[in-house]
Design an enzyme around this catalytic site. Sequence first.
Site, PDB file in Angstrom:
ATOM      1  N   GLN A  52      -6.096   1.734  -5.153  1.00 24.10           N
ATOM      2  CA  GLN A  52      -6.280   1.272  -6.538  1.00 24.10           C
ATOM      3  C   GLN A  52      -6.955  -0.109  -6.588  1.00 24.10           C
ATOM      4  OE1 GLN A  52      -3.258   0.875 -10.148  1.00 24.10           O
ATOM      5  NE2 GLN A  52      -2.943  -0.819  -8.735  1.00 24.10           N
TER       6      GLN A  52
ATOM      7  N   GLU B 220       8.028  -7.425  -3.976  1.00 22.46           N
ATOM      8  CA  GLU B 220       9.097  -6.732  -3.245  1.00 22.46           C
ATOM      9  C   GLU B 220       9.744  -7.655  -2.208  1.00 22.46           C
ATOM     10  OE1 GLU B 220      10.502  -3.307  -3.165  1.00 22.46           O
ATOM     11  OE2 GLU B 220       9.885  -3.756  -5.203  1.00 22.46           O
TER      12      GLU B 220
ATOM     13  N   TYR C  18       9.493  -1.582   3.640  1.00 18.55           N
ATOM     14  CA  TYR C  18       8.198  -2.060   3.131  1.00 18.55           C
ATOM     15  C   TYR C  18       8.268  -3.560   2.841  1.00 18.55           C
ATOM     16  CZ  TYR C  18       4.586  -3.021  -0.391  1.00 18.55           C
ATOM     17  OH  TYR C  18       3.555  -3.581  -1.106  1.00 18.55           O
TER      18      TYR C  18
ATOM     19  N   SER D 248       1.869   1.576   1.263  1.00 15.25           N
ATOM     20  CA  SER D 248       2.294   0.739   0.133  1.00 15.25           C
ATOM     21  C   SER D 248       3.382   1.371  -0.736  1.00 15.25           C
ATOM     22  CB  SER D 248       1.075   0.408  -0.744  1.00 15.25           C
ATOM     23  OG  SER D 248       0.763   1.508  -1.571  1.00 15.25           O
TER      24      SER D 248
ATOM     25  N   ASP E  16      -9.155   1.199  11.335  1.00 13.90           N
ATOM     26  CA  ASP E  16      -7.740   1.420  11.023  1.00 13.90           C
ATOM     27  C   ASP E  16      -6.992   0.133  11.309  1.00 13.90           C
ATOM     28  OD1 ASP E  16      -4.918   2.397  11.320  1.00 13.90           O
ATOM     29  OD2 ASP E  16      -5.915   4.300  10.903  1.00 13.90           O
TER      30      ASP E  16
ATOM     31  N   THR F 242       3.656  -9.372  -1.958  1.00  8.79           N
ATOM     32  CA  THR F 242       4.258  -8.591  -3.042  1.00  8.79           C
ATOM     33  C   THR F 242       5.582  -9.151  -3.538  1.00  8.79           C
ATOM     34  OG1 THR F 242       5.388  -6.469  -3.467  1.00  8.79           O
ATOM     35  CG2 THR F 242       5.156  -7.094  -1.198  1.00  8.79           C
TER      36      THR F 242
ATOM     37  N   LYS G 271       6.129  -6.505   4.661  1.00 10.68           N
ATOM     38  CA  LYS G 271       5.250  -7.408   3.896  1.00 10.68           C
ATOM     39  C   LYS G 271       5.642  -8.872   4.094  1.00 10.68           C
ATOM     40  CE  LYS G 271       2.067  -5.156   1.484  1.00 10.68           C
ATOM     41  NZ  LYS G 271       0.629  -5.447   1.550  1.00 10.68           N
TER      42      LYS G 271
HETATM   43  P1  NDP Z   1      -2.800   1.826  -2.470  1.00  7.01           P
HETATM   44  O1  NDP Z   1      -1.647   2.532  -1.856  1.00  7.01           O
HETATM   45  O2  NDP Z   1      -3.490   2.421  -3.654  1.00  7.01           O
HETATM   46  O3  NDP Z   1      -3.932   1.628  -1.329  1.00  7.01           O
HETATM   47  C1  NDP Z   1      -3.597   1.407   0.013  1.00  7.01           C
HETATM   48  C2  NDP Z   1      -4.860   1.444   0.846  1.00  7.01           C
HETATM   49  O4  NDP Z   1      -4.533   1.213   2.223  1.00  7.01           O
HETATM   50  C3  NDP Z   1      -5.626   2.775   0.813  1.00  7.01           C
HETATM   51  O5  NDP Z   1      -6.999   2.507   0.755  1.00  7.01           O
HETATM   52  C4  NDP Z   1      -5.259   3.399   2.159  1.00  7.01           C
HETATM   53  O6  NDP Z   1      -6.233   4.285   2.635  1.00  7.01           O
HETATM   54  C5  NDP Z   1      -5.239   2.150   3.021  1.00  7.01           C
HETATM   55  N1  NDP Z   1      -4.566   2.354   4.306  1.00  7.01           N
HETATM   56  C6  NDP Z   1      -3.323   2.857   4.507  1.00  7.01           C
HETATM   57  N2  NDP Z   1      -3.050   2.876   5.835  1.00  7.01           N
HETATM   58  C7  NDP Z   1      -4.145   2.378   6.475  1.00  7.01           C
HETATM   59  C8  NDP Z   1      -4.473   2.127   7.829  1.00  7.01           C
HETATM   60  N3  NDP Z   1      -3.609   2.418   8.827  1.00  7.01           N
HETATM   61  N4  NDP Z   1      -5.669   1.593   8.125  1.00  7.01           N
HETATM   62  C9  NDP Z   1      -6.561   1.311   7.143  1.00  7.01           C
HETATM   63  N5  NDP Z   1      -6.314   1.531   5.833  1.00  7.01           N
HETATM   64  C10 NDP Z   1      -5.117   2.054   5.512  1.00  7.01           C
HETATM   65  O7  NDP Z   1      -2.332   0.343  -2.775  1.00  7.01           O
HETATM   66  P2  NDP Z   1      -2.729  -0.639  -3.992  1.00  7.01           P
HETATM   67  O8  NDP Z   1      -4.192  -0.629  -4.162  1.00  7.01           O
HETATM   68  O9  NDP Z   1      -1.836  -0.383  -5.139  1.00  7.01           O
HETATM   69  O10 NDP Z   1      -2.275  -2.042  -3.396  1.00  7.01           O
HETATM   70  C11 NDP Z   1      -3.132  -2.820  -2.569  1.00  7.01           C
HETATM   71  C12 NDP Z   1      -2.295  -3.722  -1.683  1.00  7.01           C
HETATM   72  O11 NDP Z   1      -1.520  -4.600  -2.480  1.00  7.01           O
HETATM   73  C13 NDP Z   1      -1.303  -3.004  -0.780  1.00  7.01           C
HETATM   74  O12 NDP Z   1      -1.219  -3.739   0.419  1.00  7.01           O
HETATM   75  C14 NDP Z   1       0.006  -3.084  -1.529  1.00  7.01           C
HETATM   76  O13 NDP Z   1       1.089  -3.008  -0.646  1.00  7.01           O
HETATM   77  C15 NDP Z   1      -0.134  -4.437  -2.178  1.00  7.01           C
HETATM   78  N6  NDP Z   1       0.555  -4.633  -3.440  1.00  7.01           N
HETATM   79  C16 NDP Z   1       0.360  -3.747  -4.458  1.00  7.01           C
HETATM   80  C17 NDP Z   1       0.960  -3.956  -5.680  1.00  7.01           C
HETATM   81  C18 NDP Z   1       0.787  -3.009  -6.814  1.00  7.01           C
HETATM   82  O14 NDP Z   1       1.575  -3.079  -7.757  1.00  7.01           O
HETATM   83  N7  NDP Z   1      -0.217  -2.142  -6.796  1.00  7.01           N
HETATM   84  C19 NDP Z   1       1.794  -5.159  -5.916  1.00  7.01           C
HETATM   85  C20 NDP Z   1       1.874  -6.044  -4.781  1.00  7.01           C
HETATM   86  C21 NDP Z   1       1.272  -5.787  -3.594  1.00  7.01           C
HETATM   87  P3  NDP Z   1      -6.179   5.891   2.263  1.00  7.01           P
HETATM   88  O15 NDP Z   1      -6.635   5.987   0.855  1.00  7.01           O
HETATM   89  O16 NDP Z   1      -7.135   6.485   3.219  1.00  7.01           O
HETATM   90  O17 NDP Z   1      -4.765   6.307   2.479  1.00  7.01           O
HETATM   91  P1  GDR Z   2       7.640  -0.225  -6.641  1.00  4.92           P
HETATM   92  O1  GDR Z   2       6.887   0.840  -7.558  1.00  4.92           O
HETATM   93  O2  GDR Z   2       8.650   0.402  -5.772  1.00  4.92           O
HETATM   94  O3  GDR Z   2       8.085  -1.328  -7.552  1.00  4.92           O
HETATM   95  O4  GDR Z   2       6.456  -0.719  -5.688  1.00  4.92           O
HETATM   96  P2  GDR Z   2       7.288   2.301  -8.053  1.00  4.92           P
HETATM   97  O5  GDR Z   2       6.407   2.574  -9.204  1.00  4.92           O
HETATM   98  O6  GDR Z   2       7.307   3.273  -6.927  1.00  4.92           O
HETATM   99  O7  GDR Z   2       8.814   2.106  -8.544  1.00  4.92           O
HETATM  100  C1  GDR Z   2       9.153   1.241  -9.619  1.00  4.92           C
HETATM  101  C2  GDR Z   2      10.600   1.449 -10.008  1.00  4.92           C
HETATM  102  O8  GDR Z   2      10.741   2.731 -10.624  1.00  4.92           O
HETATM  103  C3  GDR Z   2      11.914   3.347 -10.117  1.00  4.92           C
HETATM  104  N1  GDR Z   2      11.810   4.808 -10.244  1.00  4.92           N
HETATM  105  C4  GDR Z   2      10.912   5.589  -9.638  1.00  4.92           C
HETATM  106  N2  GDR Z   2       9.868   5.289  -8.831  1.00  4.92           N
HETATM  107  C5  GDR Z   2       9.093   6.301  -8.384  1.00  4.92           C
HETATM  108  N3  GDR Z   2       8.027   6.024  -7.597  1.00  4.92           N
HETATM  109  N4  GDR Z   2       9.355   7.620  -8.710  1.00  4.92           N
HETATM  110  C6  GDR Z   2      10.409   7.960  -9.520  1.00  4.92           C
HETATM  111  O9  GDR Z   2      10.612   9.138  -9.793  1.00  4.92           O
HETATM  112  C7  GDR Z   2      11.212   6.901 -10.013  1.00  4.92           C
HETATM  113  N5  GDR Z   2      12.290   6.855 -10.841  1.00  4.92           N
HETATM  114  C8  GDR Z   2      12.644   5.584 -10.974  1.00  4.92           C
HETATM  115  C9  GDR Z   2      11.977   2.885  -8.665  1.00  4.92           C
HETATM  116  O10 GDR Z   2      13.274   3.101  -8.129  1.00  4.92           O
HETATM  117  C10 GDR Z   2      11.585   1.426  -8.841  1.00  4.92           C
HETATM  118  O11 GDR Z   2      12.702   0.672  -9.194  1.00  4.92           O
HETATM  119  C11 GDR Z   2       5.155  -0.969  -6.184  1.00  4.92           C
HETATM  120  C12 GDR Z   2       4.147  -0.678  -5.050  1.00  4.92           C
HETATM  121  O12 GDR Z   2       2.839  -0.754  -5.574  1.00  4.92           O
HETATM  122  C13 GDR Z   2       4.311  -1.680  -3.937  1.00  4.92           C
HETATM  123  O13 GDR Z   2       3.275  -1.479  -2.973  1.00  4.92           O
HETATM  124  C14 GDR Z   2       4.206  -3.089  -4.522  1.00  4.92           C
HETATM  125  O14 GDR Z   2       4.370  -4.045  -3.500  1.00  4.92           O
HETATM  126  C15 GDR Z   2       5.266  -3.281  -5.605  1.00  4.92           C
HETATM  127  O15 GDR Z   2       5.039  -2.314  -6.629  1.00  4.92           O
HETATM  128  C16 GDR Z   2       5.165  -4.660  -6.258  1.00  4.92           C
END
Ligand code: NDP
Ligand code: GDR
Length: 324
Positions: free
Chosen positions: A13, A128, A150, A85, A59, A126, A154
Amino acid sequence: MSKSALITGITGQDGAYLAKLLLDKGYDVYGFIARRGSDTLWRLRELDVLERITLLDGDLLDLSSMIRALEKSRATEIYNLAAQSFVATSWDQPLLTAEVTGVGAVRMLEALRIVNPRARFYQASTSEMFGKIQQPMQDEHTPFYPRSPYGVAKLYAHWSTVNYRESFGLHASSGILFNHESPLRGIEFVTRKVTDAVARIHAGLQKELRLGNIDAQRDWGFAGDYVDAMWRMLQQEQPDDYVIATGRTTSVREMCRIAFAHVGLNYEDHVVIDPRFYRPAEVDILLGNPAKAKARLGWEAGTPLETLIGMMMEADLRRVAKPA
Ligand code: NDP
Ligand code: GDR
């Protein structure tokens, strides 16, 4: 000469939104991607950036691929967004999560030291890491207490970023980002799981939506706003750590209410609580204080949750009406 940036996790994303932002600013954008069997390029197509970037195979488990990517791209800005993630999966795959999400960041820092120690580095930290909350609003001084493999991985990556900055003088910054969502959010995360299900229920394709702990509260913003904060961090003269958040927290329950109301439905008629989606340990509430980011980066979250959910709902209604 245009600037060159390397993004790990470009197929995710944030990677897709960041690629677009950097292209619009005139950067040459390189994406470090792990080749998978299935199509992971859909987000890059949706934002119309795929043809404008260069993809390099690699990777986060493989140091030599990182060194080659840094050499080929000659990147002066590296955004390390790749990770396993999904929090829930980290209990099933704790070692993979540690290797990719934790040690993977250190591999990239090592690659940087070898190839170009003057490049600027962004680590995707994050909220988290705060985990079991010890103060009502979390900022850069709040103690960490991660609650999942996770979060632990992180935290290792986060402290390594700080340590490499202090040990080797790297321009390494860490963005402590709170949850951010968009129409490009992975379907396993709760907001997108909900908007996708609401669209399907509205179309008569399914009746119920099974969720876990809907009393959890999150500080949700829009991913498109948050990638701008990442870029701003790397434009600062001094590297640092920043909390990026909206300063408002909302329960999953309330988020459901907003999404169902978008199509005139009541969430209580469709949501079923399923213990399978409960986590072994929960982060009950997150609420970030983005004051430092506002003061130093001039950054503020610009998209209220209602607008964000509206965008996600419209995208999922379109997808359901016209399947790929
Ligand atoms: P996504 O899960 O959407 O994207 C993760 C990316 O990492 C994908 O492109 C995936 O590739 C790639 N990836 C996974 N494993 C490997 C590997 N072994 N080598 C190379 N690439 C790999 O995450 P977001 O875009 O939502 O988040 C971006 C970053 O920010 C992440 O590190 C996440 O933990 C962190 N983060 C996200 C938050 C959020 O709310 N979205 C909040 C705080 C932190 P592929 O598509 O091929 O699987
Ligand atoms: P989070 O996001 O764990 O905060 O991590 P997620 O959307 O998975 O969960 C948010 C909250 O919702 C509750 N929940 C559920 N969650 C999921 N996925 N599915 C369900 O059915 C469900 N029901 C309730 C969860 O328990 C949780 O409390 C995201 C990721 O993007 C991380 O990589 C990032 O670091 C953090 O946000 C900030």
